[in-house]
Scaffold this motif. Structure first.
Motif, mmCIF file in Angstrom:
data_model
loop_
_atom_site.group_PDB
_atom_site.id
_atom_site.type_symbol
_atom_site.label_atom_id
_atom_site.label_comp_id
_atom_site.label_asym_id
_atom_site.label_seq_id
_atom_site.Cartn_x
_atom_site.Cartn_y
_atom_site.Cartn_z
ATOM 1 N N ARG A 283 -7.259 -5.962 -2.409
ATOM 2 C CA ARG A 283 -6.453 -5.098 -3.347
ATOM 3 C C ARG A 283 -5.576 -6.137 -4.347
ATOM 4 O O ARG A 283 -4.878 -5.605 -5.078
ATOM 5 C CB ARG A 283 -5.768 -4.015 -2.786
ATOM 6 C CG ARG A 283 -6.496 -2.953 -2.034
ATOM 7 C CD ARG A 283 -5.335 -2.044 -1.603
ATOM 8 N NE ARG A 283 -4.361 -2.576 -0.938
ATOM 9 C CZ ARG A 283 -3.923 -2.473 0.278
ATOM 10 N NH1 ARG A 283 -4.478 -1.560 1.260
ATOM 11 N NH2 ARG A 283 -2.892 -2.944 1.028
ATOM 12 N N ASP B 32 5.100 -1.259 6.027
ATOM 13 C CA ASP B 32 3.794 -1.672 6.516
ATOM 14 C C ASP B 32 4.092 -1.967 8.029
ATOM 15 O O ASP B 32 4.988 -1.423 8.603
ATOM 16 C CB ASP B 32 3.538 -3.044 5.888
ATOM 17 C CG ASP B 32 2.810 -2.809 4.782
ATOM 18 O OD1 ASP B 32 2.273 -1.494 4.396
ATOM 19 O OD2 ASP B 32 2.592 -3.674 3.872
ATOM 20 N N GLY C 212 -11.600 -12.333 3.785
ATOM 21 C CA GLY C 212 -10.429 -13.286 4.623
ATOM 22 C C GLY C 212 -9.483 -12.180 5.331
ATOM 23 O O GLY C 212 -8.908 -12.456 6.233
ATOM 24 N N MET D 164 0.748 6.920 9.398
ATOM 25 C CA MET D 164 -0.050 5.571 10.040
ATOM 26 C C MET D 164 1.135 5.076 11.164
ATOM 27 O O MET D 164 0.484 4.778 11.981
ATOM 28 C CB MET D 164 0.318 4.351 8.899
ATOM 29 C CG MET D 164 -0.480 3.213 9.309
ATOM 30 S SD MET D 164 0.150 1.786 8.209
ATOM 31 C CE MET D 164 1.139 0.909 9.659
ATOM 32 N N MET E 5 -4.117 -2.579 14.609
ATOM 33 C CA MET E 5 -5.001 -1.490 13.890
ATOM 34 C C MET E 5 -6.256 -1.264 14.927
ATOM 35 O O MET E 5 -6.274 -0.337 15.063
ATOM 36 C CB MET E 5 -5.359 -1.705 12.534
ATOM 37 C CG MET E 5 -6.150 -2.825 12.047
ATOM 38 S SD MET E 5 -6.780 -2.969 10.375
ATOM 39 C CE MET E 5 -5.334 -3.587 9.643
ATOM 40 N N TRP F 20 -5.564 1.157 7.727
ATOM 41 C CA TRP F 20 -4.997 1.196 8.987
ATOM 42 C C TRP F 20 -6.455 1.176 9.823
ATOM 43 O O TRP F 20 -6.654 2.427 10.312
ATOM 44 C CB TRP F 20 -3.906 1.882 9.448
ATOM 45 C CG TRP F 20 -3.294 1.624 10.997
ATOM 46 C CD1 TRP F 20 -3.339 2.289 11.871
ATOM 47 C CD2 TRP F 20 -2.526 0.381 10.993
ATOM 48 N NE1 TRP F 20 -2.819 1.607 12.875
ATOM 49 C CE2 TRP F 20 -2.023 0.369 12.489
ATOM 50 C CE3 TRP F 20 -2.263 -0.871 10.112
ATOM 51 C CZ2 TRP F 20 -1.304 -0.728 12.944
ATOM 52 C CZ3 TRP F 20 -1.665 -1.967 10.767
ATOM 53 C CH2 TRP F 20 -1.170 -1.713 12.183
ATOM 54 N N ALA G 9 0.718 -1.196 -0.106
ATOM 55 C CA ALA G 9 -0.068 0.087 -0.009
ATOM 56 C C ALA G 9 0.893 1.326 0.123
ATOM 57 O O ALA G 9 1.920 1.367 0.843
ATOM 58 C CB ALA G 9 -0.935 -0.052 1.236
ATOM 59 N N LYS H 87 -10.502 -0.740 11.069
ATOM 60 C CA LYS H 87 -11.843 -1.089 10.635
ATOM 61 C C LYS H 87 -12.995 -0.297 11.330
ATOM 62 O O LYS H 87 -12.708 -0.235 12.616
ATOM 63 C CB LYS H 87 -12.141 -2.575 10.896
ATOM 64 C CG LYS H 87 -10.958 -3.381 10.262
ATOM 65 C CD LYS H 87 -11.267 -4.914 10.599
ATOM 66 C CE LYS H 87 -10.051 -5.824 9.954
ATOM 67 N NZ LYS H 87 -8.857 -5.494 10.492
ATOM 68 N N ARG I 34 -3.940 -6.863 12.142
ATOM 69 C CA ARG I 34 -5.131 -6.864 12.663
ATOM 70 C C ARG I 34 -5.223 -6.583 14.099
ATOM 71 O O ARG I 34 -6.171 -5.716 14.514
ATOM 72 C CB ARG I 34 -5.919 -8.241 12.533
ATOM 73 C CG ARG I 34 -7.309 -8.507 12.933
ATOM 74 C CD ARG I 34 -7.982 -9.584 12.364
ATOM 75 N NE ARG I 34 -8.000 -9.629 10.882
ATOM 76 C CZ ARG I 34 -8.875 -10.507 10.251
ATOM 77 N NH1 ARG I 34 -9.625 -11.437 10.798
ATOM 78 N NH2 ARG I 34 -8.960 -10.474 8.828
ATOM 79 N N GLY J 164 -8.405 -7.626 4.816
ATOM 80 C CA GLY J 164 -8.706 -6.497 4.251
ATOM 81 C C GLY J 164 -7.882 -6.254 3.007
ATOM 82 O O GLY J 164 -8.471 -5.898 1.862
ATOM 83 N N SER J 165 -6.834 -6.300 3.277
ATOM 84 C CA SER J 165 -5.692 -5.956 2.053
ATOM 85 C C SER J 165 -5.785 -6.811 1.140
ATOM 86 O O SER J 165 -5.439 -6.534 -0.225
ATOM 87 C CB SER J 165 -4.340 -5.895 2.624
ATOM 88 O OG SER J 165 -3.733 -6.997 3.185
ATOM 89 N N ILE K 284 -15.124 -6.710 7.928
ATOM 90 C CA ILE K 284 -13.822 -6.089 7.572
ATOM 91 C C ILE K 284 -13.977 -4.872 6.761
ATOM 92 O O ILE K 284 -13.665 -4.904 5.334
ATOM 93 C CB ILE K 284 -12.832 -7.259 6.907
ATOM 94 C CG1 ILE K 284 -12.649 -8.241 7.911
ATOM 95 C CG2 ILE K 284 -11.491 -6.520 6.486
ATOM 96 C CD1 ILE K 284 -11.502 -9.341 7.574
HETATM 97 C C1 DP6 Z 1 -0.284 -2.077 7.422
HETATM 98 O O1 DP6 Z 1 -5.114 -6.526 5.300
HETATM 99 O O2 DP6 Z 1 -3.473 -7.860 6.897
HETATM 100 O O3 DP6 Z 1 -0.386 -4.000 5.691
HETATM 101 O O4 DP6 Z 1 -7.793 -6.993 7.328
HETATM 102 O O5 DP6 Z 1 -7.154 -7.379 9.769
HETATM 103 O O6 DP6 Z 1 -6.610 -9.079 7.648
HETATM 104 P P1 DP6 Z 1 -6.737 -7.447 8.162
HETATM 105 O O7 DP6 Z 1 -5.710 -6.804 8.074
HETATM 106 P P2 DP6 Z 1 -4.481 -6.761 6.838
HETATM 107 O O8 DP6 Z 1 -3.801 -5.234 7.169
HETATM 108 C C2 DP6 Z 1 -2.871 -4.752 6.319
HETATM 109 C C3 DP6 Z 1 -2.180 -3.513 6.912
HETATM 110 C C4 DP6 Z 1 -1.072 -2.823 6.389
HETATM 111 C C5 DP6 Z 1 -1.634 -1.781 5.361
HETATM 112 C C6 DP6 Z 1 -2.058 -2.169 4.020
HETATM 113 O O9 DP6 Z 1 -1.695 -3.250 3.178
HETATM 114 O O10 DP6 Z 1 -2.894 -1.289 3.604
#
Ligand code: DP6
Length: 328
Positions: A141, A282, A135, A242, A195, A17, A12, A19, A192, A137-138, A25
């Protein structure tokens, strides 16, 4: 009843960051990422097994890891009208978990696309993105390649919260991401949990949400004109912000270590000397350097000089694909 799909992880540039709905999610803010090739996860789903089986990197998944996969499979069974029975899923990534790049993003994207294919459902990147989101969030994408924007959406049921591709992988082929692995240890606080803790306790959280949401259209505009310096500056300030919200959590959350800061310092010095290189970070200590094809070797050398034990050079990746066959 069986399909094998390959998907790439993503990094990203404007991070997700926090929910607003932990179960569905749904994020507080939109985010924007770049798909990373050649790294990939390949997942096979076959319906018609005696019972649900989940195998990830040669191990039988248990606990929450298994539950997250079953949740996606259950949603596909629902979409297919309840006629499908148990499934066997086998998933394997070609990059080390210690890279700090969430293999779960590529894994759930591949799972979502493979499960829908195996179920005989029509390929649809929007539906697959929402499914992958359940499953992780990221993962929403990683269904498509190039540069993807996860729109937070407004609806409480999450039906407008999915990623859309803003530019495909061919848009900016000279762009490079160099993953600097400074530390292979598993991080202490998973994204998870980190955040959630930040949302619950950081007094800066509201400011983060407002700022990140406003950065997404700026990032899209910068990508449109392929301005590496502007993109690098945006990615860096978004990463700092972040991490700042996380530092301000109670108790504080710090994902950086001295080597991370050492590399960031060195990178600034190199930049003063004219090298076009920026970083993003990240929820872990391993920065990803942003540069162009002409400087990727120098960026790797910079990372190694700062103690990187491993370096992975990446280019913009494509869509999730059915083993060599394009779906979208
Ligand atoms: C810092 O997608 O791993 O990488 O939705 O709880 O499974 P969950 O979290 P996840 O979080 C990614 C956070 C990050 C920033 C990003 O990839 O946007």
């Amino acid at each position: 009843m069986k399909a094998t799909v390959l998907a790439h992880p993503n990094i990203a540039l404007v991070k997700y960051w926090g929910k607003r709905d932990d179960a569905l999610i749904l994020p507080h803010q939109s985010s924007l990422s770049l798909t990373l090739a050649p790294l990939s996860v390949t997942t096979t789903v076959e319906f018609g097994a005696a019972s649900d089986q989940v195998e990830i990197n040669g191990h039988t998944a248990k606990g929450s890891e298994r539950d997250r996969v079953l949740r996606v499979l259950e949603a596909v069974r629902g979409e297919a009208g309840g006629k499908l029975g148990p499934a066997k899923m086998v998933s394997r990534g070609d990059f080390p978990a210690s890279a700090g790049l969430a293999s779960s993003a590529a894994g759930f994207a591949a799972l979502a696309v493979a499960a829908r294919e195996a179920a005989g459902l029509k390929a649809d990147p929007k539906v697959a993105s929402m499914l992958a989101r359940l499953g992780s969030g990221s993962a929403c994408r990683s269904v498509q390649g190039g540069f993807c924007e996860w729109r937070r959406g407004e609806r409480a049921d999450g039906t407008d919260s999915y990623a859309v591709q803003r530019f495909d992988a061919k848009h900016w082929p000279e762009l490079r991401m160099v993953v600097a692995i400074l530390n292979r240890d598993e991080k202490e606080v998973k994204s998870r949990d980190g955040m959630k803790h930040t949302v619950d306790t950081s007094p800066y959280y509201a400011a983060w949400v407002k700022d990140a949401e406003a950065e997404v259209p700026r990032a899209v505009e910068i990508l449109q004109r392929k301005d590496l310096q502007a993109l690098g500056e945006l990615a860096e300030r978004n990463a700092w912000r972040m991490h700042s919200t996380a530092f301000a959590a109670d108790p504080p959350l710090c994902y950086m270590n001295p080597a991370t800061l050492g590399l960031i310092q060195h990178l600034r010095e190199q930049r003063k000397k004219g090298m076009p290189v920026w970083f993003t970070l990240d929820a872990g200590p391993n920065p990803v350097l942003l540069t162009d094809a002409a400087h990727e070797v120098a960026a790797e050398a910079l990372a190694r000089a700062c103690g990187a034990v491993d370096v992975i050079r990446c280019v913009p990746g494509g869509d999730a694909e059915l083993k060599g066959e394009h779906l979208f």
